[in-house]
Design a protein around this motif. Structure first.
Motif, short mmCIF file in Angstrom:
data_model
loop_
_atom_site.label_atom_id
_atom_site.label_comp_id
_atom_site.label_asym_id
_atom_site.label_seq_id
_atom_site.Cartn_x
_atom_site.Cartn_y
_atom_site.Cartn_z
N ARG A 40 10.84 6.69 -19.78
CA ARG A 40 10.48 6.10 -21.07
C ARG A 40 9.65 7.05 -21.93
O ARG A 40 9.41 6.78 -23.10
N GLY A 41 9.17 8.14 -21.35
CA GLY A 41 8.35 9.08 -22.09
C GLY A 41 6.98 8.53 -22.43
O GLY A 41 6.46 8.75 -23.53
N VAL A 42 6.35 7.82 -21.47
CA VAL A 42 5.05 7.21 -21.73
C VAL A 42 4.15 7.32 -20.51
O VAL A 42 4.62 7.55 -19.38
N ILE A 43 2.84 7.14 -20.75
CA ILE A 43 1.86 6.91 -19.70
C ILE A 43 1.22 5.57 -20.00
O ILE A 43 0.58 5.40 -21.04
N ASP A 44 1.39 4.61 -19.12
CA ASP A 44 0.77 3.28 -19.27
C ASP A 44 -0.56 3.28 -18.54
O ASP A 44 -0.62 3.54 -17.33
N VAL A 45 -1.63 2.98 -19.27
CA VAL A 45 -2.98 3.05 -18.72
C VAL A 45 -3.52 1.64 -18.51
O VAL A 45 -3.42 0.78 -19.40
N SER A 46 -4.09 1.39 -17.34
CA SER A 46 -4.71 0.09 -17.05
C SER A 46 -5.99 0.32 -16.25
O SER A 46 -6.14 1.36 -15.58
N THR A 47 -6.91 -0.63 -16.33
CA THR A 47 -8.23 -0.48 -15.72
C THR A 47 -8.64 -1.77 -15.04
O THR A 47 -8.58 -2.84 -15.67
N PHE A 48 -9.05 -1.69 -13.77
CA PHE A 48 -9.39 -2.90 -13.03
C PHE A 48 -10.28 -2.55 -11.84
O PHE A 48 -10.39 -1.39 -11.44
N SER A 49 -10.89 -3.59 -11.27
CA SER A 49 -11.72 -3.43 -10.08
C SER A 49 -11.05 -4.14 -8.90
O SER A 49 -11.03 -5.37 -8.85
N PRO A 50 -10.49 -3.40 -7.96
CA PRO A 50 -9.88 -4.06 -6.79
C PRO A 50 -10.88 -4.92 -6.03
O PRO A 50 -10.51 -5.97 -5.48
N TRP A 51 -12.15 -4.50 -6.00
CA TRP A 51 -13.17 -5.27 -5.28
C TRP A 51 -13.35 -6.64 -5.91
O TRP A 51 -13.40 -7.66 -5.21
N LEU A 52 -13.42 -6.70 -7.24
CA LEU A 52 -13.58 -7.99 -7.92
C LEU A 52 -12.29 -8.80 -7.90
O LEU A 52 -12.33 -10.03 -7.83
N GLN A 53 -11.17 -8.13 -7.96
CA GLN A 53 -9.91 -8.88 -7.94
C GLN A 53 -9.69 -9.61 -6.63
O GLN A 53 -8.94 -10.58 -6.57
N ALA A 54 -10.33 -9.13 -5.57
CA ALA A 54 -10.17 -9.77 -4.26
C ALA A 54 -11.03 -11.01 -4.10
O ALA A 54 -10.90 -11.73 -3.10
N ARG A 55 -11.89 -11.31 -5.08
CA ARG A 55 -12.76 -12.48 -4.98
C ARG A 55 -11.94 -13.76 -5.03
O ARG A 55 -11.13 -13.95 -5.93
N ARG A 56 -12.18 -14.64 -4.08
CA ARG A 56 -11.44 -15.91 -4.07
C ARG A 56 -12.03 -16.92 -5.04
O ARG A 56 -11.32 -17.74 -5.61
N TYR A 74 -3.21 5.76 -14.38
CA TYR A 74 -2.37 6.43 -15.37
C TYR A 74 -0.96 6.40 -14.80
O TYR A 74 -0.61 7.22 -13.94
N ALA A 75 -0.19 5.41 -15.24
CA ALA A 75 1.16 5.19 -14.71
C ALA A 75 2.17 5.95 -15.57
O ALA A 75 2.51 5.53 -16.68
N PHE A 76 2.63 7.08 -15.07
CA PHE A 76 3.58 7.91 -15.78
C PHE A 76 4.98 7.34 -15.65
O PHE A 76 5.39 6.93 -14.55
N ASP A 77 5.71 7.30 -16.75
CA ASP A 77 7.12 6.88 -16.74
C ASP A 77 7.90 7.90 -17.56
O ASP A 77 7.97 7.80 -18.78
N LEU A 78 8.43 8.90 -16.88
CA LEU A 78 9.14 9.96 -17.59
C LEU A 78 10.45 9.48 -18.19
O LEU A 78 10.95 10.07 -19.15
#
Length: 605
Positions: free
Chosen positions: A292-308, A286-290
């Motif tokens: 801009r008046g928004v919360i940017d939401v993103s979802t990911f798996s660091p474990w899978l992103q590290a796969r070569r 939940y990336a707050f940006d006061l």
């Protein structure tokens, strides 16, 4: 969540409890503390991130588990704490599959990797415990009870039963409250939750629990039975709660409800245990940006992103980009949670070396009831002691309310008051505050540099034609100073104005050349205070808006300000030595310093 399909009426387990929570004193935290904490995020940046980890139960299952994805998620959060501005991590419950001592030992081993390195909260889900928050001792409580968090910088206390906790963290220059509530809240738990909220009125609050809303078609969500209880007894009543997060159900979903105060509350399901590898340690930002008046939401798996060399399943799961996994929440934070004004500063703290003039509008002669007229002839003293007092003049025999006192002010302004100007065209009207013709400021040339600062606010709505209204200026014709290269010899030698597009225009005729270097800003906002600073180092001019330098600063060299021994004025700009329209809006503290200031030296403190 249970292995069966989610059902809104299904009785999952309960939450934590009641009574005023106080920090648990100096008990040892479970597990060894790492030697060095990760570098913290910038607590004053308007941008920060809340990291959220949902149900990890399938990865802590003594029947066959692999906690490495969770370990990788925690490692990512610690390593990226500074870069991603992560201020806190919240787990949403169902840490384990069966809540056994063995599974809790596995979880304890993984959570030790962030103890002392990242502030976090944990709450119990229905796979960790049974019954409501009055259940008594459990392996979960022995692992994630108050003793674990006693040394955490954000932990402020727990309910008497130990299953609910609350945390305060600092981000974007203010404090935030996070509640971590058990999956089933008893009446005692409700009372405790209210006591915490009552003790922290006004703090923006995030409520986390396990069972809150369940998914509906199209990515929506609806309150579960337990969520309805929390909504009716707590969430809707406390305006400070703007975001509520739960897990338990799948797929992810979200809804927005209106509380008793007419404000939106955003309620989200975050749970990915149904996805590949039990959710693969999925992490939600939940990336707050006061700003801009928004919360940017993103979802990911660091474990899978590290796969070569990821497999097809790994590649399709490492980042989720559906409408319920990646989205933006709009929220006007300053309107919903107005930051508290900073305390007023005495003039002696503001009159720094090199100050030529300093005016504020909360002192004798100008103050009165909010909205009361300021009389013609009233004087704003130059608090620098240099004798550049300003005297009020109403233009064109305007009405008394063309200039009024206002208690409104920029939250960081040293003085706690302002003047409200009601100038305009057709017919010309306004008011100005002018020095005398013999004031030192009328002759100052500023050849070694200068800084001119003011606070201003434009009305919302910004009605009428106010194109090129003056904010401040020196009187006189540039042509009388031998300056002929500019737009007109009838314009003054230095002025700060606002164009019809609400662009700032700073134009100055330097002492050493026949030129009119002009700077232009972007469109200024309406309805909120803005700080403007014009800084010249004896060679070039840079204009700052709210501490940020604008793009269209004049490229020409510029040394000093050509003056003609004529008054300096706030609230208007002459043309051909006559005032037309006056300024429309508010003006606050204004200071002129005979040297270039750095942004950290501005009046904004």
């Amino acid at each position: 969540m249970s292995d069966s399909s989610p059902s809104p009426g299904l009785a999952r387990r309960t939450l934590l409890q009641a009574a005023v929570g106080t920090p648990v004193a100096a008990a040892a935290v479970l597990g060894a503390q790492p030697a060095q904490a990760a570098e913290a995020a910038d607590a004053d940046s308007p941008r920060f991130t809340l990291a959220v980890v949902p149900d990890t139960q399938y990865l802590f299952d003594e029947g066959g588990s692999d906690p490495e994805p969770v370990r990788a998620t925690f490692r990512h959060v610690v390593e990226r704490r500074r870069e991603d501005g992560i201020v806190f991590l919240a787990h949403l419950g169902d840490v384990t599959e069966h809540g056994t001592a063995t599974e809790m030992r596995q979880a304890d081993d993984v959570f030790r990797t962030i103890d002392g390195r990242m502030p976090y909260s944990v709450l119990a889900g229905n796979h960790d415990v049974s019954g409501d928050d009055q259940r008594g001792d459990t392996p979960y409580l022995r692992t994630f009870g108050p003793r674990r968090f006693a040394r955490s910088a954000t932990y402020r206390g727990c309910s008497p039963d130990g299953y609910h906790s609350f945390h305060l963290f600092r981000a974007a220059g203010r404090q935030w409250l996070l509640l971590a509530l058990d999956w089933r809240v008893s009446d005692a738990g409700i009372a405790w939750t209210k006591s915490v909220l009552d003790a922290h009125r006004g703090l923006p609050t995030i409520l986390t629990t396990h069972d809150l809303v369940y998914p509906t078609d199209g990515g929506g969500a609806q309150l579960s039975d337990h969520g309805q209880r929390l909504w009716d007894q707590v969430i809707r009543r406390y305006d400070q709660i703007f975001l509520a997060l739960g897990g338990h159900y799948w797929p992810a979903g979200r809804t927005t409800l209106t509380n008793d105060h007419g404000h939106p509350v955003h309620l989200h399901i975050t749970n990915y245990q149904d996805r590949y590898y039990g959710g693969a340690g999925m992490l939600r930002y939940y990336a707050f940006d006061l700003a801009r008046g928004v919360i940017d939401v993103s979802t990911f798996s660091p474990w899978l992103q590290a796969r070569r060399d990821p497999t097809a399943l790994e590649a399709e799961t490492h980042e989720l980009t559906g409408d319920t996994d990646r989205f933006t929440v709009e929220l006007d934070f300053d309107s919903r949670f107005p930051p508290a004004p900073l305390p007023a500063l005495p003039a002696a703290k503001v009159v720094i070396p090199g100050t030529v003039a300093y005016w504020r509008f909360d002192g004798e002669g100008l103050t009165g009831a909010d909205g009361s007229p300021v009389a013609a002839g009233a004087v704003a003293r130059d608090l620098s002691g240099n004798g550049n007092d300003l005297t009020v003049t109403r233009l064109h025999d305007g009405p008394a309310d063309v200039l009024t006192f206002s208690a409104d002010h920029h939250r960081a302004a040293p003085g706690h008051g302002s003047l409200r100007f009601d100038g305009g065209q057709s017919p010309d009207r306004g008011a100005v505050l002018r020095t005398s013709a013999t004031a030192p400021l009328t002759r100052a040339r500023f050849e070694s540099g200068y800084t001119i600062e003011t606070f201003l606010k434009l009305p919302d709505p910004f009605t009428g034609d106010h194109a090129f209204m003056g904010i401040l200026s020196w009187e006189g014709r540039s042509g009388d100073a031998g300056k002929t290269s500019g737009w007109s010899p009838d314009e003054p030698t230095c002025s700060l104005n606002l164009s019809g597009e609400r662009f700032l225009q700073f134009v100055v005729y330097p002492v050493d050349r026949d030129a009119d270097p002009t700077s232009w800003s972007h469109a200024l906002p309406v309805g909120r205070w803005t700080h403007v600073a014009v800084v010249n180092d004896g060679r070039r001019t840079v204009v700052y808006v709210d501490g940020s330098r604008i793009a269209r600063n004049a490229a020409e060299d510029s040394r000093g300000i050509t003056t003609l021994g004529k008054p300096f004025a706030l609230g208007g700009t002459q043309f051909a030595e006559k005032y037309g329209q006056g300024y429309y809006g508010w003006l606050g503290d204004t200071r002129i310093v005979a040297r270039a200031l750095r942004p950290e030296e501005f009046l904004t403190r």
